[in-house]
Design a protein around this motif. Structure first.
Motif, PDB file in Angstrom:
ATOM      1  N   MET A  60      17.341  -7.983  -5.127  1.00  0.00           N
ATOM      2  CA  MET A  60      16.158  -8.827  -5.293  1.00  0.00           C
ATOM      3  C   MET A  60      15.301  -8.410  -6.483  1.00  0.00           C
ATOM      4  O   MET A  60      14.581  -9.228  -7.043  1.00  0.00           O
ATOM      5  CB  MET A  60      15.321  -8.806  -4.009  1.00  0.00           C
ATOM      6  CG  MET A  60      15.975  -9.525  -2.844  1.00  0.00           C
ATOM      7  SD  MET A  60      15.042  -9.342  -1.306  1.00  0.00           S
ATOM      8  CE  MET A  60      15.611  -7.732  -0.751  1.00  0.00           C
ATOM      9  N   VAL A  61      15.367  -7.140  -6.843  1.00  0.00           N
ATOM     10  CA  VAL A  61      14.491  -6.613  -7.894  1.00  0.00           C
ATOM     11  C   VAL A  61      15.154  -6.646  -9.269  1.00  0.00           C
ATOM     12  O   VAL A  61      14.543  -7.027 -10.261  1.00  0.00           O
ATOM     13  CB  VAL A  61      14.037  -5.181  -7.552  1.00  0.00           C
ATOM     14  CG1 VAL A  61      13.224  -4.589  -8.699  1.00  0.00           C
ATOM     15  CG2 VAL A  61      13.230  -5.166  -6.262  1.00  0.00           C
ATOM     16  N   ASP A  62      16.432  -6.248  -9.337  1.00  0.00           N
ATOM     17  CA  ASP A  62      17.102  -6.101 -10.628  1.00  0.00           C
ATOM     18  C   ASP A  62      17.149  -7.384 -11.457  1.00  0.00           C
ATOM     19  O   ASP A  62      16.930  -7.333 -12.682  1.00  0.00           O
ATOM     20  CB  ASP A  62      18.514  -5.551 -10.427  1.00  0.00           C
ATOM     21  CG  ASP A  62      18.506  -4.107  -9.958  1.00  0.00           C
ATOM     22  OD1 ASP A  62      17.419  -3.489  -9.984  1.00  0.00           O
ATOM     23  OD2 ASP A  62      19.578  -3.595  -9.548  1.00  0.00           O
ATOM     24  N   PRO A  63      17.437  -8.560 -10.856  1.00  0.00           N
ATOM     25  CA  PRO A  63      17.468  -9.771 -11.694  1.00  0.00           C
ATOM     26  C   PRO A  63      16.144 -10.039 -12.404  1.00  0.00           C
ATOM     27  O   PRO A  63      16.133 -10.453 -13.570  1.00  0.00           O
ATOM     28  CB  PRO A  63      17.795 -10.882 -10.682  1.00  0.00           C
ATOM     29  CG  PRO A  63      18.525 -10.191  -9.585  1.00  0.00           C
ATOM     30  CD  PRO A  63      17.873  -8.848  -9.474  1.00  0.00           C
ATOM     31  N   PHE A  87       0.834  -1.197   0.000  1.00  0.00           N
ATOM     32  CA  PHE A  87       0.000   0.000   0.000  1.00  0.00           C
ATOM     33  C   PHE A  87       0.871   1.250   0.000  1.00  0.00           C
ATOM     34  O   PHE A  87       0.688   2.157  -0.818  1.00  0.00           O
ATOM     35  CB  PHE A  87      -0.910   0.030   1.230  1.00  0.00           C
ATOM     36  CG  PHE A  87      -2.072  -0.920   1.172  1.00  0.00           C
ATOM     37  CD1 PHE A  87      -2.419  -1.575   0.008  1.00  0.00           C
ATOM     38  CD2 PHE A  87      -2.833  -1.169   2.307  1.00  0.00           C
ATOM     39  CE1 PHE A  87      -3.487  -2.450  -0.048  1.00  0.00           C
ATOM     40  CE2 PHE A  87      -3.908  -2.049   2.268  1.00  0.00           C
ATOM     41  CZ  PHE A  87      -4.231  -2.687   1.092  1.00  0.00           C
ATOM     42  N   ARG A  88       1.822   1.312   0.907  1.00  0.00           N
ATOM     43  CA  ARG A  88       2.611   2.533   1.086  1.00  0.00           C
ATOM     44  C   ARG A  88       3.547   2.772  -0.094  1.00  0.00           C
ATOM     45  O   ARG A  88       3.691   3.921  -0.556  1.00  0.00           O
ATOM     46  CB  ARG A  88       3.382   2.469   2.398  1.00  0.00           C
ATOM     47  CG  ARG A  88       2.485   2.406   3.636  1.00  0.00           C
ATOM     48  CD  ARG A  88       3.279   2.430   4.937  1.00  0.00           C
ATOM     49  NE  ARG A  88       3.998   3.675   5.064  1.00  0.00           N
ATOM     50  CZ  ARG A  88       5.324   3.751   5.285  1.00  0.00           C
ATOM     51  NH1 ARG A  88       6.047   2.644   5.379  1.00  0.00           N
ATOM     52  NH2 ARG A  88       5.913   4.917   5.402  1.00  0.00           N
ATOM     53  N   SER A  89       4.202   1.724  -0.583  1.00  0.00           N
ATOM     54  CA  SER A  89       5.074   1.914  -1.749  1.00  0.00           C
ATOM     55  C   SER A  89       4.260   2.219  -2.993  1.00  0.00           C
ATOM     56  O   SER A  89       4.691   3.000  -3.857  1.00  0.00           O
ATOM     57  CB  SER A  89       5.947   0.670  -1.963  1.00  0.00           C
ATOM     58  OG  SER A  89       5.159  -0.487  -2.148  1.00  0.00           O
ATOM     59  N   GLY A  90       3.062   1.625  -3.101  1.00  0.00           N
ATOM     60  CA  GLY A  90       2.184   1.938  -4.230  1.00  0.00           C
ATOM     61  C   GLY A  90       1.742   3.388  -4.216  1.00  0.00           C
ATOM     62  O   GLY A  90       1.630   4.031  -5.265  1.00  0.00           O
ATOM     63  N   ILE A  91       1.501   3.919  -3.026  1.00  0.00           N
ATOM     64  CA  ILE A  91       1.135   5.333  -2.901  1.00  0.00           C
ATOM     65  C   ILE A  91       2.304   6.223  -3.330  1.00  0.00           C
ATOM     66  O   ILE A  91       2.104   7.269  -3.957  1.00  0.00           O
ATOM     67  CB  ILE A  91       0.702   5.628  -1.455  1.00  0.00           C
ATOM     68  CG1 ILE A  91      -0.659   4.970  -1.184  1.00  0.00           C
ATOM     69  CG2 ILE A  91       0.624   7.132  -1.187  1.00  0.00           C
ATOM     70  CD1 ILE A  91      -1.089   4.994   0.272  1.00  0.00           C
ATOM     71  N   PHE A 117       8.270  -3.613  -5.897  1.00  0.00           N
ATOM     72  CA  PHE A 117       8.583  -4.811  -6.673  1.00  0.00           C
ATOM     73  C   PHE A 117       9.291  -5.867  -5.832  1.00  0.00           C
ATOM     74  O   PHE A 117       9.202  -7.060  -6.132  1.00  0.00           O
ATOM     75  CB  PHE A 117       9.415  -4.450  -7.902  1.00  0.00           C
ATOM     76  CG  PHE A 117       8.701  -3.531  -8.853  1.00  0.00           C
ATOM     77  CD1 PHE A 117       7.331  -3.663  -9.051  1.00  0.00           C
ATOM     78  CD2 PHE A 117       9.366  -2.524  -9.527  1.00  0.00           C
ATOM     79  CE1 PHE A 117       6.649  -2.816  -9.916  1.00  0.00           C
ATOM     80  CE2 PHE A 117       8.691  -1.676 -10.400  1.00  0.00           C
ATOM     81  CZ  PHE A 117       7.331  -1.825 -10.586  1.00  0.00           C
ATOM     82  N   MET A 118      10.003  -5.452  -4.776  1.00  0.00           N
ATOM     83  CA  MET A 118      10.562  -6.431  -3.860  1.00  0.00           C
ATOM     84  C   MET A 118       9.445  -7.108  -3.072  1.00  0.00           C
ATOM     85  O   MET A 118       9.388  -8.337  -2.959  1.00  0.00           O
ATOM     86  CB  MET A 118      11.544  -5.762  -2.895  1.00  0.00           C
ATOM     87  CG  MET A 118      12.280  -6.727  -1.962  1.00  0.00           C
ATOM     88  SD  MET A 118      11.327  -7.276  -0.506  1.00  0.00           S
ATOM     89  CE  MET A 118      11.239  -5.742   0.428  1.00  0.00           C
ATOM     90  N   THR A 119       8.511  -6.307  -2.560  1.00  0.00           N
ATOM     91  CA  THR A 119       7.451  -6.842  -1.706  1.00  0.00           C
ATOM     92  C   THR A 119       6.497  -7.738  -2.480  1.00  0.00           C
ATOM     93  O   THR A 119       6.033  -8.760  -1.964  1.00  0.00           O
ATOM     94  CB  THR A 119       6.660  -5.691  -1.057  1.00  0.00           C
ATOM     95  OG1 THR A 119       7.571  -4.822  -0.367  1.00  0.00           O
ATOM     96  CG2 THR A 119       5.650  -6.224  -0.053  1.00  0.00           C
ATOM     97  N   ILE A 120       6.194  -7.381  -3.723  1.00  0.00           N
ATOM     98  CA  ILE A 120       5.212  -8.151  -4.481  1.00  0.00           C
ATOM     99  C   ILE A 120       5.675  -9.589  -4.675  1.00  0.00           C
ATOM    100  O   ILE A 120       4.858 -10.526  -4.699  1.00  0.00           O
ATOM    101  CB  ILE A 120       4.923  -7.482  -5.852  1.00  0.00           C
ATOM    102  CG1 ILE A 120       3.665  -8.077  -6.488  1.00  0.00           C
ATOM    103  CG2 ILE A 120       6.104  -7.618  -6.797  1.00  0.00           C
ATOM    104  CD1 ILE A 120       2.410  -7.802  -5.732  1.00  0.00           C
ATOM    105  N   GLN A 121       6.986  -9.794  -4.764  1.00  0.00           N
ATOM    106  CA  GLN A 121       7.489 -11.155  -4.910  1.00  0.00           C
ATOM    107  C   GLN A 121       7.160 -12.002  -3.678  1.00  0.00           C
ATOM    108  O   GLN A 121       6.735 -13.155  -3.788  1.00  0.00           O
ATOM    109  CB  GLN A 121       9.000 -11.128  -5.144  1.00  0.00           C
ATOM    110  CG  GLN A 121       9.413 -10.384  -6.417  1.00  0.00           C
ATOM    111  CD  GLN A 121      10.908 -10.303  -6.572  1.00  0.00           C
ATOM    112  OE1 GLN A 121      11.590 -11.311  -6.709  1.00  0.00           O
ATOM    113  NE2 GLN A 121      11.440  -9.091  -6.546  1.00  0.00           N
ATOM    114  N   GLY A 159      11.919   6.261  -7.382  1.00  0.00           N
ATOM    115  CA  GLY A 159      12.794   5.131  -7.624  1.00  0.00           C
ATOM    116  C   GLY A 159      12.783   4.139  -6.474  1.00  0.00           C
ATOM    117  O   GLY A 159      12.627   2.931  -6.672  1.00  0.00           O
ATOM    118  N   LEU A 160      12.922   4.639  -5.248  1.00  0.00           N
ATOM    119  CA  LEU A 160      12.931   3.757  -4.086  1.00  0.00           C
ATOM    120  C   LEU A 160      11.544   3.178  -3.829  1.00  0.00           C
ATOM    121  O   LEU A 160      11.426   2.034  -3.379  1.00  0.00           O
ATOM    122  CB  LEU A 160      13.425   4.515  -2.853  1.00  0.00           C
ATOM    123  CG  LEU A 160      14.873   5.006  -2.919  1.00  0.00           C
ATOM    124  CD1 LEU A 160      15.256   5.689  -1.617  1.00  0.00           C
ATOM    125  CD2 LEU A 160      15.832   3.863  -3.213  1.00  0.00           C
ATOM    126  N   GLY A 161      10.500   3.945  -4.105  1.00  0.00           N
ATOM    127  CA  GLY A 161       9.141   3.415  -3.956  1.00  0.00           C
ATOM    128  C   GLY A 161       8.916   2.223  -4.868  1.00  0.00           C
ATOM    129  O   GLY A 161       8.324   1.207  -4.469  1.00  0.00           O
TER     130      GLY A 161
END
Length: 496
Positions: A281-284, A24-28, A94-98, A87-89
């Motif tokens: 975790m996200v870049d690969p 929620f928070r990163s999506g915002i 994308f880290m959390t969604i995994q 960028g950090l959001g």
């Protein structure tokens, strides 16, 4: 409310609370970069169905503006990490969604492996009128009876089914429909949701629906008897020690809140470290998406957007203004680095190398989209001319705009971007010289801009002055692979 909860339900529920709050928070935070929601992919200014900003810009605005002016800076209390850190959001999202998807898969496997699915999946249409009756009982301040032999009353069972088997998969599907790599390779997939903006709007509405479900879920726990329900939820046994359940439940919630505070503080205090850590975790995943898909876009002329947002101001200074006024006749694009044949091309030279036209959809990292026709030389033709050394792994594009003069906020340096060489060789990767049948406008990157149709817009460098083939980017700029990556902590791969 329930007779029991298996241990795996207890664990996955706790994890879901943590993941959902991060999402929620990163999506915002992601939404703050373009706090407007449209149904049409050309995103006409003033035609959004929801605007979460006081700023208003129109196609006929008297003063110049770019899409960066539409960004908002929202509080870290609400957004992760907040304060205009798109960028950090995105990294956090994308880290959390995994982990959220992994938790959901474990839950689904356990649901069917243990037979628990019978409590979640309706087997008869009578669940609908029974649920309406159950809601009516709540509105009359009465507790409805549970389904015979099951732990839930009809409205609960139907709600859980909708959340687990409909809302969650649809949230994942709409998220995928916002990926430029997915949309470029499978344009028809995006049309299922009415285009990227339709998917973006549905994604937001589903987030609101999840939030509403959580609020109602908590209210139902209180209504059914908080101590008993906490024992069932935390210990898996409604007859368990209620003091112990309350203590454990409070400790878990406190830990989740502390985690939110810590990751927000750390992200704002140590932005480069956060970028690097989450990037592991996200870049690969982003690189795999970018490598796997090539663009397959062929939009008709009727799809061309009547208004195409500008992102970033043109280069400041008399030299660029002189070249633009002269039609860039004296301009030369230098190509060098790890190549067998360094070259300097006038615009006419580039046109002689080859020509390609394509009508494609532009996906800005902020969230807006637009369709345009681009024409220019395939970058693969330039590569064939200069013959890169086998050691060359990335292509660097240097621009003429000094961001310290146009963006401020402590930023500095000339804009640049990099892409892996395999993206440079993709069929729809071109050095664009024209837009919509006319010479490339100054505001959209004249004399030359890059088009990489599987990537987000910030990778498509405008106002290009030089190209270099390299085997390492660590010594260029701040070493992160691009000006936005250096200064705004974006991911270097931009396929999602």
């Amino acid at each position: 409310m329930s007779d029991f909860f298996p241990w795996w339900v207890v664990v996955t529920h706790a994890l879901n609370v943590m993941w959902m709050l991060l999402l929620f928070r990163s999506g915002i935070e992601v939404l703050s970069a373009f706090p407007k929601l449209h149904w049409r992919d050309d995103c006409p200014p003033g035609r959004q169905w929801l605007r979460l900003s006081r700023k208003q810009f129109g196609a006929d605005s008297r003063r110049p503006w770019t899409s960066l002016d539409e960004e908002e800076s929202w509080s870290p209390v609400l957004a992760l990490p907040g304060r205009k850190n798109l960028g950090l959001g995105r990294h956090w999202h994308f880290m959390t969604i995994q982990f959220w998807i992994l938790t959901g898969l474990v839950y689904i496997v356990a649901v069917f492996a243990t037979g628990y699915w019978r409590y979640l999946v309706p087997v008869h249409w009578s669940i609908v009128p029974d649920s309406i009756n159950a809601i009516g009982s709540y509105l009359q301040f009465e507790l409805p009876d549970t389904i015979p032999g099951e732990p839930f009353e009809p409205a609960q069972k139907l709600a859980y089914f909708v959340v687990v088997f409909l809302m969650a998969p649809l949230q994942i599907a709409t998220g995928a429909a916002m990926s430029p790599s997915v949309l470029a390779r499978f344009p028809r997939y995006g049309r299922i949701f009415g285009g990227k903006q339709g998917a973006r709007s549905l994604h937001f509405l589903l987030m609101c629906a999840f939030a509403a479900f959580i609020v109602v879920h908590v209210i139902m726990v209180v209504i059914h008897g908080l101590p008993k329900e906490l024992a069932a939820i935390v210990l898996g046994d409604p007859g368990g020690d209620r003091r112990l359940a309350t203590g454990i439940g409070a400790a878990v919630l406190l830990a989740i809140i502390v985690l939110q505070v810590v990751v927000t503080w750390y992200s704002l205090r140590h932005r480069r470290r956060t970028q690097r850590l989450l990037g592991l975790m996200v870049d690969p995943f982003e690189r795999a998406i970018s490598r796997r898909f090539t663009s397959n876009q062929h939009y008709p002329h009727t799809a061309i957007s009547p208004f195409f947002r500008v992102n970033g101001y043109p280069p400041a200074g008399a030299e660029y203004e002189r070249m633009a006024a002269d039609g860039f006749r004296d301009f030369r694009l230098t190509v060098g680095g790890l190549v067998a044949h360094p070259a300097a091309y006038a615009l006419a030279d580039l046109r002689e190398l080859g020509s390609q036209r394509q009508i494609t959809k532009h996906n800005c990292i902020q969230g807006w989209t637009a369709v345009a026709e681009w024409a220019g030389v395939p970058l693969a033709d330039v590569i064939a001319q200069v013959e890169p050394d086998p050691r060359a792994t990335r292509v660097v594009f240097y621009a003429m705009d000094d961001k310290g003069l146009t963006e401020g906020e402590g930023r500095y340096g000339y804009f640049y971007g990099t892409i892996p060489i395999h993206l440079a060789e993709n069929p729809q990767t071109i050095l664009a010289l024209e837009m919509n049948g006319a010479p490339l406008p100054v505001e959209h990157g004249a004399p030359i801009r890059l088009r990489v149709e599987t990537q987000l817009g910030f990778k498509m460098v405008k106002w290009i002055r030089a190209i270099e083939f390299v085997d390492d980017v660590s010594e260029i700029g701040m070493g992160m692979g691009g000006w936005r990556e250096d200064q705004q902590f974006y991911a270097n791969a931009a396929g999602i």
